[in-house]
Design a protein around this motif. Structure first.
Motif, PDB file in Angstrom:
ATOM      1  N   ALA A 184      12.403  66.704  15.749  1.00  0.00           N
ATOM      2  CA  ALA A 184      11.052  67.253  15.722  1.00  0.00           C
ATOM      3  C   ALA A 184      11.006  68.652  16.310  1.00  0.00           C
ATOM      4  O   ALA A 184      11.599  68.930  17.341  1.00  0.00           O
ATOM      5  N   ALA A 185      10.264  69.547  15.643  1.00  0.00           N
ATOM      6  CA  ALA A 185      10.154  70.931  16.100  1.00  0.00           C
ATOM      7  C   ALA A 185       8.984  71.099  17.040  1.00  0.00           C
ATOM      8  O   ALA A 185       8.011  70.375  16.988  1.00  0.00           O
ATOM      9  N   VAL A 186       9.103  72.088  17.894  1.00  0.00           N
ATOM     10  CA  VAL A 186       8.039  72.400  18.836  1.00  0.00           C
ATOM     11  C   VAL A 186       7.235  73.600  18.344  1.00  0.00           C
ATOM     12  O   VAL A 186       6.030  73.656  18.486  1.00  0.00           O
ATOM     13  N   GLN A 187       7.905  74.557  17.729  1.00  0.00           N
ATOM     14  CA  GLN A 187       7.252  75.791  17.308  1.00  0.00           C
ATOM     15  C   GLN A 187       7.567  76.093  15.845  1.00  0.00           C
ATOM     16  O   GLN A 187       8.411  76.915  15.525  1.00  0.00           O
ATOM     17  N   PRO A 188       6.894  75.447  14.911  1.00  0.00           N
ATOM     18  CA  PRO A 188       7.212  75.638  13.499  1.00  0.00           C
ATOM     19  C   PRO A 188       6.864  77.034  13.007  1.00  0.00           C
ATOM     20  O   PRO A 188       5.762  77.528  13.240  1.00  0.00           O
ATOM     21  N   GLU A 189       7.785  77.652  12.325  1.00  0.00           N
ATOM     22  CA  GLU A 189       7.565  78.986  11.771  1.00  0.00           C
ATOM     23  C   GLU A 189       6.598  78.942  10.597  1.00  0.00           C
ATOM     24  O   GLU A 189       5.875  79.896  10.346  1.00  0.00           O
ATOM     25  N   CYS A 190       6.562  77.815   9.881  1.00  0.00           N
ATOM     26  CA  CYS A 190       5.759  77.752   8.658  1.00  0.00           C
ATOM     27  C   CYS A 190       4.265  77.891   8.926  1.00  0.00           C
ATOM     28  O   CYS A 190       3.500  78.195   8.008  1.00  0.00           O
ATOM     29  N   LYS A 233      -7.913  81.121  17.371  1.00  0.00           N
ATOM     30  CA  LYS A 233      -9.045  80.983  16.447  1.00  0.00           C
ATOM     31  C   LYS A 233      -8.844  79.792  15.508  1.00  0.00           C
ATOM     32  O   LYS A 233      -9.814  79.144  15.110  1.00  0.00           O
ATOM     33  N   MET A 234      -7.592  79.509  15.171  1.00  0.00           N
ATOM     34  CA  MET A 234      -7.325  78.334  14.350  1.00  0.00           C
ATOM     35  C   MET A 234      -7.715  77.075  15.110  1.00  0.00           C
ATOM     36  O   MET A 234      -8.266  76.126  14.538  1.00  0.00           O
ATOM     37  N   ARG A 235      -7.441  77.059  16.415  1.00  0.00           N
ATOM     38  CA  ARG A 235      -7.838  75.912  17.241  1.00  0.00           C
ATOM     39  C   ARG A 235      -9.349  75.684  17.158  1.00  0.00           C
ATOM     40  O   ARG A 235      -9.819  74.559  16.990  1.00  0.00           O
ATOM     41  N   LEU A 236     -10.107  76.760  17.279  1.00  0.00           N
ATOM     42  CA  LEU A 236     -11.562  76.644  17.280  1.00  0.00           C
ATOM     43  C   LEU A 236     -12.066  76.161  15.924  1.00  0.00           C
ATOM     44  O   LEU A 236     -12.946  75.287  15.836  1.00  0.00           O
ATOM     45  N   ILE A 237     -11.495  76.694  14.860  1.00  0.00           N
ATOM     46  CA  ILE A 237     -11.895  76.294  13.508  1.00  0.00           C
ATOM     47  C   ILE A 237     -11.553  74.824  13.259  1.00  0.00           C
ATOM     48  O   ILE A 237     -12.376  74.049  12.749  1.00  0.00           O
ATOM     49  N   VAL A 238     -10.338  74.415  13.621  1.00  0.00           N
ATOM     50  CA  VAL A 238      -9.918  73.029  13.414  1.00  0.00           C
ATOM     51  C   VAL A 238     -10.757  72.085  14.261  1.00  0.00           C
ATOM     52  O   VAL A 238     -11.081  70.970  13.839  1.00  0.00           O
ATOM     53  N   ILE A 296      -6.086  82.314   8.434  1.00  0.00           N
ATOM     54  CA  ILE A 296      -6.301  80.933   8.873  1.00  0.00           C
ATOM     55  C   ILE A 296      -6.741  80.045   7.715  1.00  0.00           C
ATOM     56  O   ILE A 296      -6.210  78.945   7.514  1.00  0.00           O
ATOM     57  N   LEU A 297      -7.691  80.510   6.921  1.00  0.00           N
ATOM     58  CA  LEU A 297      -8.191  79.703   5.815  1.00  0.00           C
ATOM     59  C   LEU A 297      -7.127  79.504   4.736  1.00  0.00           C
ATOM     60  O   LEU A 297      -7.026  78.430   4.137  1.00  0.00           O
ATOM     61  N   ASP A 298      -6.321  80.543   4.492  1.00  0.00           N
ATOM     62  CA  ASP A 298      -5.212  80.399   3.533  1.00  0.00           C
ATOM     63  C   ASP A 298      -4.222  79.342   4.014  1.00  0.00           C
ATOM     64  O   ASP A 298      -3.696  78.544   3.222  1.00  0.00           O
ATOM     65  N   LYS A 299      -3.966  79.357   5.328  1.00  0.00           N
ATOM     66  CA  LYS A 299      -3.010  78.396   5.881  1.00  0.00           C
ATOM     67  C   LYS A 299      -3.569  76.971   5.802  1.00  0.00           C
ATOM     68  O   LYS A 299      -2.850  76.038   5.431  1.00  0.00           O
ATOM     69  N   LEU A 300      -4.837  76.800   6.106  1.00  0.00           N
ATOM     70  CA  LEU A 300      -5.447  75.471   6.042  1.00  0.00           C
ATOM     71  C   LEU A 300      -5.488  74.959   4.604  1.00  0.00           C
ATOM     72  O   LEU A 300      -5.279  73.769   4.355  1.00  0.00           O
ATOM     73  N   LYS A 301      -5.724  75.851   3.660  1.00  0.00           N
ATOM     74  CA  LYS A 301      -5.714  75.454   2.257  1.00  0.00           C
ATOM     75  C   LYS A 301      -4.307  75.088   1.818  1.00  0.00           C
ATOM     76  O   LYS A 301      -4.105  74.117   1.086  1.00  0.00           O
ATOM     77  N   PHE A 302      -3.333  75.853   2.274  1.00  0.00           N
ATOM     78  CA  PHE A 302      -1.941  75.613   1.895  1.00  0.00           C
ATOM     79  C   PHE A 302      -1.483  74.231   2.342  1.00  0.00           C
ATOM     80  O   PHE A 302      -0.726  73.556   1.649  1.00  0.00           O
ATOM     81  N   PHE A 303      -1.955  73.797   3.513  1.00  0.00           N
ATOM     82  CA  PHE A 303      -1.568  72.489   4.033  1.00  0.00           C
ATOM     83  C   PHE A 303      -2.556  71.389   3.617  1.00  0.00           C
ATOM     84  O   PHE A 303      -2.544  70.298   4.192  1.00  0.00           O
ATOM     85  N   ASP A 304      -3.391  71.701   2.616  1.00  0.00           N
ATOM     86  CA  ASP A 304      -4.310  70.707   2.057  1.00  0.00           C
ATOM     87  C   ASP A 304      -5.229  70.108   3.113  1.00  0.00           C
ATOM     88  O   ASP A 304      -5.522  68.908   3.099  1.00  0.00           O
ATOM     89  N   ILE A 305      -5.689  70.961   4.035  1.00  0.00           N
ATOM     90  CA  ILE A 305      -6.581  70.493   5.096  1.00  0.00           C
ATOM     91  C   ILE A 305      -8.023  70.925   4.830  1.00  0.00           C
ATOM     92  O   ILE A 305      -8.947  70.125   4.957  1.00  0.00           O
ATOM     93  N   TYR A 306      -8.210  72.187   4.427  1.00  0.00           N
ATOM     94  CA  TYR A 306      -9.574  72.679   4.196  1.00  0.00           C
ATOM     95  C   TYR A 306      -9.568  73.722   3.092  1.00  0.00           C
ATOM     96  O   TYR A 306      -8.735  74.628   3.078  1.00  0.00           O
TER      97      TYR A 306
END
Length: 426
Positions: free
Chosen positions: A181-187, A359-364, A389-399
């Protein structure tokens, strides 16, 4: 179920023909294609020992295979081979959702990123009606696109790392062979791949390969992904997805990220942070908020915490806490010292990266609690940060910001990584 590691990359017409009629043979072809693409991307972008390679040809397109996979000499080939068991095991179990291949320069910065997204179809190949001709054409196009990468100057002094993410049904304790398991994922930090190299769809399995980096630095490049909806999960979509890496994150039932043990993990200074017993009420107007998110506003549903050293006030979620009850009694902000903050995530990022994570923390936080984002918050965030942030959330099928749809099932792993002391915001 353990699988035997296969390193032979010869692509045969008979296997392709059977891949559209048998889910088992489709899976075997998918495993071969992923291995083949990764090896050939490495070959086209980095210097490998030619004596360890040989050339094969598929429908007029040359591609590289290994001469003797059991006795590799070149360090990059040895590294590549060490990944294969993990890749095949995760695909065999229908766990693997995505693969991220990172190429880092001598300074440690990511120069190029290659992303493979996998989908699994549970049903027979009847609706899709994929044929041998379809798969041959898509295989040829993808191999040619990868071969064309070699027209550019090869990278020097480059280090390879690899990351996976997984489908929600993946057991929490699952780790593919050779990975942890990773602690700091680059993705989570890199932009979504802007150029689609190609995709191969057998009707049972689909692989989509994208890239991001200096080769496509021009934002107006015509090589844009042709199927943006593929990164969005739909209730009608019968294809399941999965992923991997060299620097991994958390163990959760939803998408996970893993790091290969053969790659050196990033050294992180440990901090011990603390939270104050401040009894200011959430939502009260505080003109002296000096939060890391750079938003000097309060929200009715967000607790305020105070650093015991500098007495500055922060939004609790911005420092990784759902509320002040969950924060450390002796909370100390990261501004007062990395070595003394209990925030386990922020110290792993540099000063330029932290505002995005905060800011991602606050949005999530708002998504998890309300399944929607308040206008006050979105109007206050810088447009460039908001897009990332929104691109990343969309990429991971979250929002999906366009449809304002929140996929709570997929948010677990990201929440587990972003917030302290809790796997989920419960």
């Amino acid at each position: 179920m353990a699988t035997k590691q296969q390193t032979q990359l010869d692509l045969t017409g008979s296997l392709i023909a059977k891949s559209v009629t048998s889910v088992t043979l489709s899976k075997r072809y998918t495993q071969k294609m992923v291995r083949c693409c990764i090896l050939n991307i490495i070959y086209q972008r980095l210097e490998l020992e030619e004596s360890e390679l040989k050339t094969r040809n598929f429908k007029g397109v040359p591609f590289i295979v290994l001469k003797n996979p059991k006795k590799p000499k070149h360090h990059l080939i040895n590294l590549y081979i060490s990944w294969l068991n993990g890749i095949e095991h995760a695909i065999e179990n229908n766990y693997l959702k995505e693969i991220f291949l990172f190429m880092r320069n001598s300074a440690g910065d990511v120069s190029e990123t290659y992303n493979f997204k996998l989908k699994y179809n549970r049903d027979p190949n009847t609706e899709n009606k994929r044929t041998l001709v379809h798969v041959q054409k898509e295989t040829t196009d993808l191999l040619q696109a990868i071969r064309d990468l070699g027209k550019n100057e090869k990278l020097e002094n480059t280090r390879l790392t690899i990351e996976f993410t997984y489908h929600p049904v993946t057991p929490r304790e699952y780790q593919p062979p050779g990975f942890s398991a990773a602690v700091q994922p680059e993705c989570l930090k890199v932009p979504v791949g802007k150029r689609q190299l190609g995709s191969v769809n057998t009707g049972f399995h689909k692989i989509t390969c994208r890239m991001h980096g200096a080769l496509i630095s021009d934002e107006s490049s015509t090589h844009q992904p042709t199927d943006l909806s593929a990164s969005r999960r739909s209730s009608k979509d019968k294809l399941d997805e999965n992923e991997e890496n060299v620097e991994k994150t958390v163990k959760t039932p939803a998408s996970k990220i893993n790091i290969s043990e053969i790659t050196l993990s990033v050294h992180v200074e440990q901090d011990s942070s603390m939270m104050s017993n401040d009894d200011s009420e959430a939502g009260a107007l505080n003109n002296d908020i000096n939060c890391l998110c750079e938003l000097t506003i309060t929200f009715a549903k967000v607790d305020i915490i105070r650093c015991i050293k500098c007495a500055k006030k922060y939004h609790a979620p911005c420092h990784g806490y759902k509320n002040k009850r969950m924060a450390d009694v002796n909370f100390s902000c990261i501004r007062c010292g990395i070595a003394t903050t209990t925030d386990r995530l922020l110290p792993k990022f540099d000063m330029k990266e932290r505002p995005i994570i905060i800011k991602m923390r606050l949005i999530v936080y708002f998504l998890e609690n309300d399944s929607e984002l308040p206008e006050e918050l979105m109007n206050s965030i810088d447009q460039s940060d908001k897009k990332i942030i929104l691109d990343k959330l969309k990429f991971f099928d979250i929002y999906d910001a366009e449809t304002k749809s929140f996929n709570k099932v997929n948010s677990g792993p990201l929440i587990s990584m972003l917030f302290n002391n809790s796997q989920y915001l419960v």
